[in-house]
Design a protein around this motif. Structure first.
Motif, PDB file in Angstrom:
ATOM      1  N   MET A   1       8.068 -20.352   2.125  1.00 21.97           N
ATOM      2  CA  MET A   1       6.712 -19.941   2.496  1.00 21.97           C
ATOM      3  C   MET A   1       6.398 -18.547   1.964  1.00 21.97           C
ATOM      4  O   MET A   1       5.279 -18.235   1.606  1.00 21.97           O
ATOM      5  N   GLY A   2       7.391 -17.675   1.895  1.00 24.53           N
ATOM      6  CA  GLY A   2       7.156 -16.371   1.324  1.00 24.53           C
ATOM      7  C   GLY A   2       6.337 -15.457   2.221  1.00 24.53           C
ATOM      8  O   GLY A   2       6.434 -15.517   3.444  1.00 24.53           O
ATOM      9  N   PHE A   3       5.487 -14.638   1.595  1.00 26.44           N
ATOM     10  CA  PHE A   3       4.747 -13.612   2.326  1.00 26.44           C
ATOM     11  C   PHE A   3       3.256 -13.667   1.997  1.00 26.44           C
ATOM     12  O   PHE A   3       2.713 -12.752   1.371  1.00 26.44           O
ATOM     13  N   PRO A   4       2.586 -14.736   2.409  1.00 23.54           N
ATOM     14  CA  PRO A   4       1.147 -14.846   2.114  1.00 23.54           C
ATOM     15  C   PRO A   4       0.378 -13.698   2.755  1.00 23.54           C
ATOM     16  O   PRO A   4       0.742 -13.190   3.810  1.00 23.54           O
ATOM     17  N   GLY A   5      -0.689 -13.276   2.071  1.00 24.38           N
ATOM     18  CA  GLY A   5      -1.527 -12.217   2.611  1.00 24.38           C
ATOM     19  C   GLY A   5      -0.894 -10.843   2.527  1.00 24.38           C
ATOM     20  O   GLY A   5      -1.308  -9.923   3.231  1.00 24.38           O
ATOM     21  N   THR A   6       0.113 -10.689   1.658  1.00 27.45           N
ATOM     22  CA  THR A   6       0.798  -9.406   1.549  1.00 27.45           C
ATOM     23  C   THR A   6       0.447  -8.726   0.231  1.00 27.45           C
ATOM     24  O   THR A   6       0.464  -9.351  -0.824  1.00 27.45           O
ATOM     25  N   TRP A   7       0.106  -7.428   0.337  1.00 30.60           N
ATOM     26  CA  TRP A   7      -0.175  -6.599  -0.837  1.00 30.60           C
ATOM     27  C   TRP A   7       0.850  -5.468  -0.905  1.00 30.60           C
ATOM     28  O   TRP A   7       1.344  -5.008   0.127  1.00 30.60           O
ATOM     29  N   MET A   8       1.136  -5.004  -2.113  1.00 30.52           N
ATOM     30  CA  MET A   8       2.037  -3.873  -2.294  1.00 30.52           C
ATOM     31  C   MET A   8       1.540  -3.026  -3.462  1.00 30.52           C
ATOM     32  O   MET A   8       1.033  -3.567  -4.449  1.00 30.52           O
ATOM     33  N   THR A   9       1.684  -1.719  -3.351  1.00 35.99           N
ATOM     34  CA  THR A   9       1.323  -0.856  -4.471  1.00 35.99           C
ATOM     35  C   THR A   9       2.237  -1.151  -5.658  1.00 35.99           C
ATOM     36  O   THR A   9       3.379  -1.560  -5.496  1.00 35.99           O
ATOM     37  N   GLU A  10       1.718  -0.925  -6.871  1.00 37.36           N
ATOM     38  CA  GLU A  10       2.538  -1.152  -8.065  1.00 37.36           C
ATOM     39  C   GLU A  10       3.738  -0.211  -8.100  1.00 37.36           C
ATOM     40  O   GLU A  10       4.785  -0.548  -8.656  1.00 37.36           O
ATOM     41  N   SER A  11       3.593   0.960  -7.480  1.00 38.89           N
ATOM     42  CA  SER A  11       4.711   1.905  -7.412  1.00 38.89           C
ATOM     43  C   SER A  11       5.744   1.493  -6.365  1.00 38.89           C
ATOM     44  O   SER A  11       6.794   2.135  -6.240  1.00 38.89           O
ATOM     45  N   GLU A  12       5.437   0.430  -5.615  1.00 38.51           N
ATOM     46  CA  GLU A  12       6.310  -0.120  -4.564  1.00 38.51           C
ATOM     47  C   GLU A  12       6.560   0.885  -3.434  1.00 38.51           C
ATOM     48  O   GLU A  12       7.606   0.873  -2.793  1.00 38.51           O
ATOM     49  N   SER A  13       5.565   1.732  -3.192  1.00 41.57           N
ATOM     50  CA  SER A  13       5.687   2.726  -2.123  1.00 41.57           C
ATOM     51  C   SER A  13       5.419   2.129  -0.746  1.00 41.57           C
ATOM     52  O   SER A  13       5.996   2.555   0.253  1.00 41.57           O
ATOM     53  N   VAL A  14       4.545   1.125  -0.690  1.00 44.77           N
ATOM     54  CA  VAL A  14       4.108   0.635   0.614  1.00 44.77           C
ATOM     55  C   VAL A  14       3.687  -0.825   0.523  1.00 44.77           C
ATOM     56  O   VAL A  14       3.136  -1.264  -0.496  1.00 44.77           O
ATOM     57  N   ILE A  15       3.983  -1.571   1.592  1.00 42.64           N
ATOM     58  CA  ILE A  15       3.628  -2.988   1.712  1.00 42.64           C
ATOM     59  C   ILE A  15       2.673  -3.141   2.885  1.00 42.64           C
ATOM     60  O   ILE A  15       2.888  -2.560   3.955  1.00 42.64           O
ATOM     61  N   TYR A  16       1.637  -3.943   2.682  1.00 46.08           N
ATOM     62  CA  TYR A  16       0.601  -4.137   3.706  1.00 46.08           C
ATOM     63  C   TYR A  16       0.383  -5.634   3.918  1.00 46.08           C
ATOM     64  O   TYR A  16       0.117  -6.367   2.962  1.00 46.08           O
TER      65      TYR A  16
END
Length: 272
Positions: free
Chosen positions: A1-16
């Motif tokens: 199922m993974g992590f639907p609805g998840t965003w992350m900065t390209e720098s991988e600093s933060v996941i939302y």
């Protein structure tokens, strides 16, 4: 199922973990700005570059690794169930969307026919009984969530705890969960815990309310839309949201939480 609805900065600093109707446009733009020093020109939901999104195949392994190894600070933002479902009604049901059409095509005609709601005419600008129509919409919301009829629940009115839980179920853990109603304090906590390529000064950040102006203006205080039956339906639908995120079920007019969110409790109850 993974992590639907998840965003992350390209720098991988933060996941939302995105929760619809909970300041997600503003949060997405802040994330974009923190990497690029400029805001995305348009609705951040339409951005197909500049942010990792689970909807992009190429982003999935990057997000999955960051969540699994907890290398990025993870957070989400929640909102009072009363104001959130009202916002969904005026934006998605009564409003004309940015493509110039009604939301989800035949949804509004279905609601008019089966539930007898009004939406202010073809352009949403005619007068109508907002309170009566909203209460009928709430019956529809209950039917979609409890019985998945006449359709599956929509992401804009399905429970906040349901959105938040998928991240935990699939192996993620949150470092912070904050309230839309105390946005600057909550978002500042996130910024204080991450390194950004470009400094973000929250007092200078505009609010990106992409749904504003889609529908008619709410004419009455929040509490006027909820009689005893409506409150009963709200508790039936959103009980975990009220309890986990400390919102005041007894008083629809109080949008502010009554206590602090317990992250350990959220993980325990939504991860089981």
């Amino acid at each position: 199922m993974g992590f639907p609805g998840t965003w992350m900065t390209e720098s991988e600093s933060v996941i939302y973990r995105v929760v619809p109707k909970c300041a997600c446009s503003t949060i997405g733009q802040i994330m974009y700005y923190s990497d690029h020093g400029a805001f995305f020109d348009g609705d951040i939901h339409d951005a197909d570059a500049g942010l990792h999104k689970w909807a992009f195949d190429a982003s999935q392994p990057v997000i999955e690794a960051a969540v699994r190894d907890h290398t990025a600070y993870a957070f989400t933002c929640v909102r009072n169930p009363y104001t959130r479902v009202l916002s969904s009604f005026f934006d998605k049901i009564c409003g004309i969307q940015r493509n110039g059409k009604r939301y989800r095509g035949n949804l509004v005609p279905l609601l008019i026919q089966k539930y007898g709601i009004e939406v202010g005419g073809p352009d949403g600008k005619d007068e109508f009984d907002q309170i009566r129509s909203f209460r009928r919409f709430l019956l529809f919301v209950r039917d979609t969530i409890r019985f998945r009829k006449p359709m599956d629940p929509d992401i804009h009115w399905s429970s906040v705890s349901g959105h938040v839980s998928t991240f935990i179920h699939n192996g993620g853990s949150y470092d912070h969960i904050f309230w839309t109603e105390a946005f600057n304090d909550g978002m500042q906590t996130v910024l204080d815990n991450i390194e950004t390529k470009h400094p973000v000064v929250l007092s200078d950040i505009p609010r990106f309310n992409e749904s504003e102006g889609h529908g008619p203006k709410r004419l009455h205080p929040v509490e006027d839309y909820f009689d005893d039956l409506s409150m009963h339906l709200m508790y039936e639908i959103y009980k975990p949201d009220f309890e986990l995120f400390r919102y005041d079920f007894e008083n629809p007019g109080n949008k502010m939480p009554l206590g602090e969110i317990d992250l350990a409790e959220v993980h325990a109850k939504l991860g089981s």
